[in-house]
Design a protein around this motif. Structure first.
Motif, PDB file in Angstrom:
ATOM      1  N   ILE A   1     -18.549 -14.192 -33.996  1.00  0.00           N
ATOM      2  CA  ILE A   1     -19.320 -13.952 -35.219  1.00  0.00           C
ATOM      3  C   ILE A   1     -20.807 -14.186 -34.992  1.00  0.00           C
ATOM      4  N   ARG A   2     -21.161 -15.100 -34.112  1.00  0.00           N
ATOM      5  CA  ARG A   2     -22.571 -15.446 -33.918  1.00  0.00           C
ATOM      6  C   ARG A   2     -23.337 -14.278 -33.302  1.00  0.00           C
ATOM      7  N   PRO A   3     -24.482 -13.895 -33.892  1.00  0.00           N
ATOM      8  CA  PRO A   3     -25.288 -12.802 -33.338  1.00  0.00           C
ATOM      9  C   PRO A   3     -25.809 -13.116 -31.939  1.00  0.00           C
TER      10      PRO A   3
ATOM     11  N   VAL B   1     -28.009 -17.775 -37.152  1.00  0.00           N
ATOM     12  CA  VAL B   1     -27.766 -18.492 -35.896  1.00  0.00           C
ATOM     13  C   VAL B   1     -26.443 -19.255 -35.914  1.00  0.00           C
ATOM     14  N   THR B   2     -25.546 -18.867 -36.806  1.00  0.00           N
ATOM     15  CA  THR B   2     -24.264 -19.574 -36.902  1.00  0.00           C
ATOM     16  C   THR B   2     -23.086 -18.676 -36.516  1.00  0.00           C
ATOM     17  N   PRO B   3     -21.979 -19.298 -36.114  1.00  0.00           N
ATOM     18  CA  PRO B   3     -20.752 -18.545 -35.852  1.00  0.00           C
ATOM     19  C   PRO B   3     -19.844 -18.529 -37.077  1.00  0.00           C
ATOM     20  N   VAL B   4     -20.437 -18.690 -38.254  1.00  0.00           N
ATOM     21  CA  VAL B   4     -19.682 -18.832 -39.501  1.00  0.00           C
ATOM     22  C   VAL B   4     -19.856 -17.583 -40.359  1.00  0.00           C
ATOM     23  N   LEU B   5     -18.765 -17.120 -40.942  1.00  0.00           N
ATOM     24  CA  LEU B   5     -18.781 -15.962 -41.843  1.00  0.00           C
ATOM     25  C   LEU B   5     -18.085 -16.327 -43.143  1.00  0.00           C
TER      26      LEU B   5
ATOM     27  N   GLY C   1     -24.336 -24.233 -37.996  1.00  0.00           N
ATOM     28  CA  GLY C   1     -23.431 -23.616 -37.034  1.00  0.00           C
ATOM     29  C   GLY C   1     -22.819 -24.580 -36.042  1.00  0.00           C
ATOM     30  N   THR C   2     -23.267 -25.849 -36.080  1.00  0.00           N
ATOM     31  CA  THR C   2     -22.819 -26.821 -35.091  1.00  0.00           C
ATOM     32  C   THR C   2     -21.847 -27.844 -35.653  1.00  0.00           C
TER      33      THR C   2
ATOM     34  N   ALA D   1     -24.105 -26.221 -27.586  1.00  0.00           N
ATOM     35  CA  ALA D   1     -25.390 -25.577 -27.864  1.00  0.00           C
ATOM     36  C   ALA D   1     -25.193 -24.130 -28.292  1.00  0.00           C
ATOM     37  N   SER D   2     -26.021 -23.681 -29.224  1.00  0.00           N
ATOM     38  CA  SER D   2     -25.973 -22.290 -29.666  1.00  0.00           C
ATOM     39  C   SER D   2     -26.513 -21.380 -28.571  1.00  0.00           C
ATOM     40  N   PRO D   3     -25.774 -20.327 -28.189  1.00  0.00           N
ATOM     41  CA  PRO D   3     -26.224 -19.447 -27.111  1.00  0.00           C
ATOM     42  C   PRO D   3     -27.082 -18.274 -27.582  1.00  0.00           C
TER      43      PRO D   3
END
Length: 354
Positions: free
Chosen positions: A144-146, A124-128, A231-232, A8-10
């Motif tokens: 990376i995720r805000p 909302v993603t950990p992707v850059l 992001g998942t 899950a996205s935190p």
């Protein structure tokens, strides 16, 4: 039965109208006090209001974010941030501002408060994705995720219609590719279908009524859902092609996604017919790829790479770049197949019903 894992996205989400007024509270919630504000010159008025609300917590301002997050821009912004001992970045704008904020966070560990004004979903993603020497590469990391995303529907009301259309279809692309990802799962599938449905419902109404708050809210929520999918789980050929066209040929990000999406869907249709059937149902049409193409056409969006400034003679090089590394996708990616996809996208042909 399909086995899967799901993280899950935190990220903390603040959604509503007038929520931009909570920025100072959110910065304090993170325990930070030295803010760099990132926003383009187009958003100077918004940035000024945010700066005033933050008071003496603002120690730096940067307005030079550009598409595809070039390394040299990140270097300049990082130098400014470090010279002012920044500990949190407040980024206001679309994918360019978000991308720069992520690049800074990755390098210096800054916390991030993102305020999207488009439907990019990358917040909302950990992707850059970054560009260096004409090549765009992506990386993923929890750093990376805000930490916080503030969605304020009021900030999207004056978004030009052409940008609204391309930004929303860019969001739809995240949801589409999530559905046929090798890492798909019931949670992201549900979010993806809801995002596609929401975008398909809201966009045609906004063509006639661009300031419709309810539709703007539906697009913003759909972008959030689609971005969470992005992001998942991993993406496929569509994102590979668009990163190549953007990073190596300088094509505009969201319009490129808008043009390529129906052709990438047509390319994959035979490999994932059940997914395309679900997408078609979500769109309310009989064929998924033509349904997206027709939606873009009806809303006045771009339908060809030619109109975005790409030359037909650049297709061959684009194919070489896009096939230079392996990429997960439901259908095998070959030079011949990719050449056909790009030729159709360049010409703006309506995909054939599969």
């Amino acid at each position: 039965m399909k086995s899967f894992s799901y993280d899950a996205s935190p990220a903390r989400i603040v959604f509503g109208q007038g929520t931009i007024d909570t920025i100072a509270e959110e910065v304090r919630r993170l325990g930070r006090s030295r803010v760099m504000v990132l926003a383009s010159r187009r958003l100077n008025a918004v940035a000024a209001a945010v700066t005033a609300s933050l008071g003496d917590m603002v120690v730096a301002r940067f307005d030079g974010a550009v598409m595809h997050t070039p390394i040299e821009v990140t270097t300049a912004a990082l130098k400014l941030a470090e010279s002012h001992h920044v500990d949190v970045v407040v980024a206001i704008g679309g994918g360019s501002a978000t991308g720069l904020s992520k690049a800074l966070a990755l390098r210096a560990g800054f916390d991030q408060v993102i305020v999207p004004t488009t439907y990019a979903g990358s917040e909302v993603t950990p992707v850059l994705g970054e560009t260096e020497n004409g090549r765009k590469t992506t990386r993923s990391s929890p750093h990376i995720r805000p930490e916080t995303v503030i969605y304020d529907v009021d900030l999207t009301l004056d978004l030009p219609l052409d940008t609204t259309v391309t930004s929303a279809v860019n969001a739809m692309a995240h949801a589409v590719e999530a559905l046929y990802s090798a890492e798909s799962n019931p949670i992201t599938d549900s979010m993806a279908i809801e995002a596609i449905s929401g975008i398909a419902r809201a966009l045609p109404i906004l063509v006639d009524d661009p300031t419709n708050r309810q539709c703007r809210a539906e697009l913003l929520q759909s972008a959030w859902l689609a971005g969470t999918c992005l992001g998942t789980v991993g993406m496929g050929i569509h994102h590979k092609v668009c990163h190549t066209l953007g990073g190596s040929f300088g094509l505009p990000h969201a319009p490129t996604h808008t043009v390529v999406l129906p052709h990438a869907m047509a390319f994959n249709a035979s490999a994932v017919p059940e997914v395309m059937s679900r997408i078609a149902t979500a769109l309310g049409v009989s064929d998924a790829a033509t349904g997206v193409f027709d939606l873009v056409t009806a809303c006045g969006g771009p339908t060809s790479l030619r109109e975005l400034g790409m030359g037909h003679d650049q297709i061959e090089h684009a194919v070489e770049l896009a096939t230079s590394a392996a990429y997960l996708n439901p259908r095998e990616i070959t030079a011949a197949g990719l050449n056909e996809l790009l030729d159709n996208a360049w010409s703006g042909r309506r995909p054939a019903i599969r």
